[in-house]
Enzyme design. Structure first.
Site, PDB file in Angstrom:
ATOM      1  N   TYR A 295       0.906  -1.307   0.078  1.00 53.72           N
ATOM      2  CA  TYR A 295      -0.003  -0.017  -0.115  1.00 53.72           C
ATOM      3  C   TYR A 295       0.810   1.178  -0.043  1.00 53.72           C
ATOM      4  O   TYR A 295       0.630   2.133  -0.711  1.00 53.72           O
ATOM      5  CB  TYR A 295      -0.905   0.130   1.403  1.00 53.72           C
ATOM      6  CG  TYR A 295      -1.931   1.162   1.155  1.00 53.72           C
ATOM      7  CD1 TYR A 295      -3.063   1.446   0.208  1.00 53.72           C
ATOM      8  CD2 TYR A 295      -1.736   2.226   2.271  1.00 53.72           C
ATOM      9  CE1 TYR A 295      -3.554   2.505   0.430  1.00 53.72           C
ATOM     10  CE2 TYR A 295      -2.656   3.114   2.300  1.00 53.72           C
ATOM     11  CZ  TYR A 295      -3.319   3.238   1.222  1.00 53.72           C
ATOM     12  OH  TYR A 295      -4.348   4.436   1.284  1.00 53.72           O
TER      13      TYR A 295
ATOM     14  N   LYS B 192       1.059   4.258  -2.743  1.00 52.98           N
ATOM     15  CA  LYS B 192       0.727   5.618  -2.570  1.00 52.98           C
ATOM     16  C   LYS B 192       1.869   6.629  -2.805  1.00 52.98           C
ATOM     17  O   LYS B 192       1.604   7.571  -3.362  1.00 52.98           O
ATOM     18  CB  LYS B 192       0.300   5.835  -0.965  1.00 52.98           C
ATOM     19  CG  LYS B 192      -1.003   5.121  -0.793  1.00 52.98           C
ATOM     20  CD  LYS B 192      -2.346   5.910  -1.267  1.00 52.98           C
ATOM     21  CE  LYS B 192      -2.817   5.255  -2.341  1.00 52.98           C
ATOM     22  NZ  LYS B 192      -4.057   5.960  -3.058  1.00 52.98           N
TER      23      LYS B 192
END
Length: 296
Positions: free
Chosen positions: A163, A167
């Site tokens: 993740y 990002k």
């Protein structure tokens, strides 16, 4: 919602595309834009859920199917588009999920959060007249850089690591997109935003049950509402900010509060990594930056 946190101009007569608009931050963003007069195209994977969500929007909202985990779906969405897009909000995302791959074989979080939006943006860019806002997260700080030798993290996958990398990719994408837009003489602005700690359904898909439990407690004690979490996106979309700006809440170390310009990690300013990521993303998706000068 902190109604005085952002002064939003009248947006009547303009069109926005918001990905992942059937719930969470995407739906809240849609509601704000529609109330201000925008026609919002809610780009969603599940059209039935999208139509249900559109009933809660006070204004003009249209639902269209888009599955960011399938490049054929991304191409179909762009191919069928007609007319100007004043605002593209790359909002959809998945967070800290068990390891899996998209239809095209990409690690799911990188594939949906970055590569799907990368392809969508470049395919729609000839129609965009205003801004491209990409929703990142301050969890990008957990990534020291993009693992170009193992993008799918086959040799060390953890949900949070994947993740964080996705990002960070969002911010590097915004940085390089702005550079390319300026080089092409385009008036389009690329910006990014993060919601701080907002209570949405995104955390409910976390792979680790302990992490998911902590999110439930955090949502109750610390998090701001999804409506307030959407305000940095609105800020990045409507306020006088520079290219590649990153907006986020200004209280509690960026966790909540009224939006403003936010800081980012040193890795998120790495222009060399941003260009390399762009090249790799073009190779993986088969989608390139359009010749905007030829269309001017």
């Amino acid at each position: 919602m902190e109604t005085n946190a952002v002064t939003i101009p009248d947006l009547g007569g303009r069109t926005a595309v918001v990905t992942g608009a059937n719930s969470g931050l995407g739906l809240e963003t849609t509601r704000v834009l529609a109330r201000k007069g925008m026609r919002v195209v809610m780009a969603v994977r599940d059209e039935e859920r999208g139509r249900d969500a559109a009933k809660s929007v006070d204004g003009a909202a249209q639902v269209r199917r888009l599955d960011l985990a399938d490049l054929d779906s991304v191409r179909a969405f762009a191919r069928d588009w007609d007319g100007p897009i004043h605002l593209l909000v790359n909002n959809a995302g998945v967070m800290a999920v068990p390891k899996s791959t998209t239809k095209d074989g990409f690690e799911t979080q990188l594939g949906v959060n970055h590569l799907g939006h990368f392809a969508l943006t470049n395919l729609l860019l000839p129609h965009v007249t205003g801004r491209v806002v990409t929703v990142s997260s301050n969890m990008h700080r957990m990534a020291r850089g993009i693992d170009f030798d193992d993008l799918n993290l086959d040799r060390g996958y953890t949900p949070n690591r994947a993740y964080a990398q996705s990002k960070l990719a969002n911010l590097l994408f915004t940085l390089e997109l702005q550079r390319r837009l300026e080089a092409a003489g385009s008036p389009v602005l690329a910006t990014a935003a993060h919601p701080g700690y907002a209570a949405t359904n995104l955390q409910s898909h976390a792979a680790n049950p302990v992490y998911k439990g902590l999110m439930v407690v955090g949502n109750a004690l610390i998090a701001q509402s999804g409506a307030n979490g959407a305000l940095p996106t609105i800020y990045a979309a409507t306020q006088d900010v520079p290219g590649a700006a990153y907006a986020g809440p200004r209280k509690m170390g960026g966790l909540r509060g009224a939006p403003g310009l936010s800081s980012r990690s040193e890795a998120a300013w790495d222009s060399i990594a941003a260009r390399r990521l762009w090249t790799v993303s073009e190779e993986l998706t088969g989608v390139c930056f359009p010749d905007l000068e030829a269309r001017a």
